[in-house]
Design a protein around this motif. Structure first.
Motif, mmCIF file in Angstrom:
data_model
loop_
_atom_site.group_PDB
_atom_site.id
_atom_site.type_symbol
_atom_site.label_atom_id
_atom_site.label_comp_id
_atom_site.label_asym_id
_atom_site.label_seq_id
_atom_site.Cartn_x
_atom_site.Cartn_y
_atom_site.Cartn_z
ATOM 1 N N GLY A 60 0.475 -1.071 -0.327
ATOM 2 C CA GLY A 60 0.259 -0.003 -0.256
ATOM 3 C C GLY A 60 0.972 1.426 -0.317
ATOM 4 N N HIS A 61 2.041 1.269 -0.494
ATOM 5 C CA HIS A 61 2.633 2.352 0.020
ATOM 6 C C HIS A 61 4.349 1.839 -1.025
ATOM 7 C CE1 HIS A 61 4.995 0.002 2.681
ATOM 8 N NE2 HIS A 61 6.509 0.280 2.168
ATOM 9 N N LEU A 62 4.304 3.518 -1.665
ATOM 10 C CA LEU A 62 5.989 3.245 -2.976
ATOM 11 C C LEU A 62 7.038 4.325 -2.177
ATOM 12 C CD1 LEU A 62 7.390 2.059 -4.938
ATOM 13 C CD2 LEU A 62 6.647 2.812 -6.421
ATOM 14 N N ASN A 63 8.069 4.107 -2.324
ATOM 15 C CA ASN A 63 9.056 6.096 -1.870
ATOM 16 C C ASN A 63 9.953 5.736 -2.659
ATOM 17 O OD1 ASN A 63 10.792 7.611 -1.359
ATOM 18 N ND2 ASN A 63 10.570 6.931 0.752
ATOM 19 N N LEU A 64 9.273 6.238 -3.967
ATOM 20 C CA LEU A 64 10.493 6.355 -4.857
ATOM 21 C C LEU A 64 11.497 6.759 -5.123
ATOM 22 C CD1 LEU A 64 7.873 7.441 -7.762
ATOM 23 C CD2 LEU A 64 8.569 5.815 -7.635
ATOM 24 N N GLY A 65 12.005 6.882 -3.631
ATOM 25 C CA GLY A 65 13.391 7.670 -3.709
ATOM 26 C C GLY A 65 14.166 6.583 -2.961
ATOM 27 N N HIS A 66 13.632 5.365 -2.299
ATOM 28 C CA HIS A 66 14.498 4.282 -1.625
ATOM 29 C C HIS A 66 14.946 4.168 -3.225
ATOM 30 C CE1 HIS A 66 11.845 3.366 1.493
ATOM 31 N NE2 HIS A 66 11.357 3.985 1.131
ATOM 32 N N ARG A 67 16.341 3.162 -2.442
ATOM 33 C CA ARG A 67 17.526 3.056 -3.885
ATOM 34 C C ARG A 67 18.198 1.575 -3.098
ATOM 35 N NH1 ARG A 67 18.331 6.336 0.391
ATOM 36 N NH2 ARG A 67 20.590 6.925 1.476
ATOM 37 N N ILE A 68 18.914 1.554 -4.475
ATOM 38 C CA ILE A 68 19.782 0.595 -4.409
ATOM 39 C C ILE A 68 21.522 1.390 -4.431
ATOM 40 C CG2 ILE A 68 20.687 -1.541 -5.174
ATOM 41 C CD1 ILE A 68 17.959 -2.364 -5.520
ATOM 42 N N VAL A 69 22.441 0.900 -3.664
ATOM 43 C CA VAL A 69 23.836 1.534 -4.445
ATOM 44 C C VAL A 69 24.886 0.533 -4.628
ATOM 45 C CG1 VAL A 69 25.838 2.441 -2.799
ATOM 46 C CG2 VAL A 69 23.815 3.289 -2.036
ATOM 47 N N VAL A 70 25.676 0.499 -5.312
ATOM 48 C CA VAL A 70 26.305 -0.296 -5.722
ATOM 49 C C VAL A 70 27.323 -0.057 -6.140
ATOM 50 C CG1 VAL A 70 27.252 -2.102 -7.965
ATOM 51 C CG2 VAL A 70 24.670 -0.937 -7.540
ATOM 52 N N LYS A 71 28.081 -0.982 -5.354
ATOM 53 C CA LYS A 71 29.694 -0.891 -5.186
ATOM 54 C C LYS A 71 30.043 -2.499 -5.814
ATOM 55 C CE LYS A 71 28.905 1.038 -0.677
ATOM 56 N NZ LYS A 71 29.365 1.431 1.461
ATOM 57 N N ASP A 72 31.310 -2.276 -6.135
ATOM 58 C CA ASP A 72 32.893 -2.966 -7.244
ATOM 59 C C ASP A 72 33.693 -3.813 -5.291
ATOM 60 O OD1 ASP A 72 34.308 -1.361 -5.670
ATOM 61 O OD2 ASP A 72 35.413 -0.889 -7.312
ATOM 62 N N GLU A 73 33.837 -4.616 -5.847
ATOM 63 C CA GLU A 73 34.672 -5.232 -4.851
ATOM 64 C C GLU A 73 35.349 -4.581 -3.833
ATOM 65 O OE1 GLU A 73 36.229 -7.823 -8.128
ATOM 66 O OE2 GLU A 73 35.465 -9.635 -7.494
ATOM 67 N N TYR A 74 35.937 -3.396 -4.414
ATOM 68 C CA TYR A 74 37.029 -2.448 -3.331
ATOM 69 C C TYR A 74 36.278 -1.798 -1.943
ATOM 70 C CZ TYR A 74 40.150 -5.100 -7.184
ATOM 71 O OH TYR A 74 40.281 -5.688 -7.910
#
Length: 91
Positions: A60-74
């Motif tokens: 029943g909700h959606l926050n379009l500002g939620h995020r996934i931060v992608v990092k490399d092996e380092y």
């Protein structure tokens, strides 16, 4: 037999990317995902964001500002995918 001077880091052919989720909670990706390219990692992050957004909508909700931060092996941040980036919104 391995060539002299090779180490495991040079033998890995598929890089590992870590998708850290920031929505109603913060979830660190400790295992990572093997993706052939940065573009493939971005596609994986977009697919993950869509699944998370769909679950939010079902609740029943959606926050379009939620995020996934992608990092490399380092541990370097490569890019961020917001839920807004993962969907096309029309009225």
């Amino acid at each position: 037999m391995l060539a002299t001077g090779c180490d495991a880091r040079h033998l890995r052919t598929v890089p590992r990317f870590f998708l850290h989720i920031f929505d109603n909670k913060e979830l660190s990706d400790l295992e990572g995902h093997e993706c052939a390219t940065v573009a493939a990692a971005r596609n994986r992050a977009i697919a993950e964001a869509r699944e998370l957004a769909a679950a939010d909508v079902k609740s029943g909700h959606l926050n379009l500002g939620h995020r996934i931060v992608v990092k490399d092996e380092y541990g370097d941040v490569l890019f961020v995918v917001t839920f807004r980036d993962a969907v096309s919104i029309s009225y």
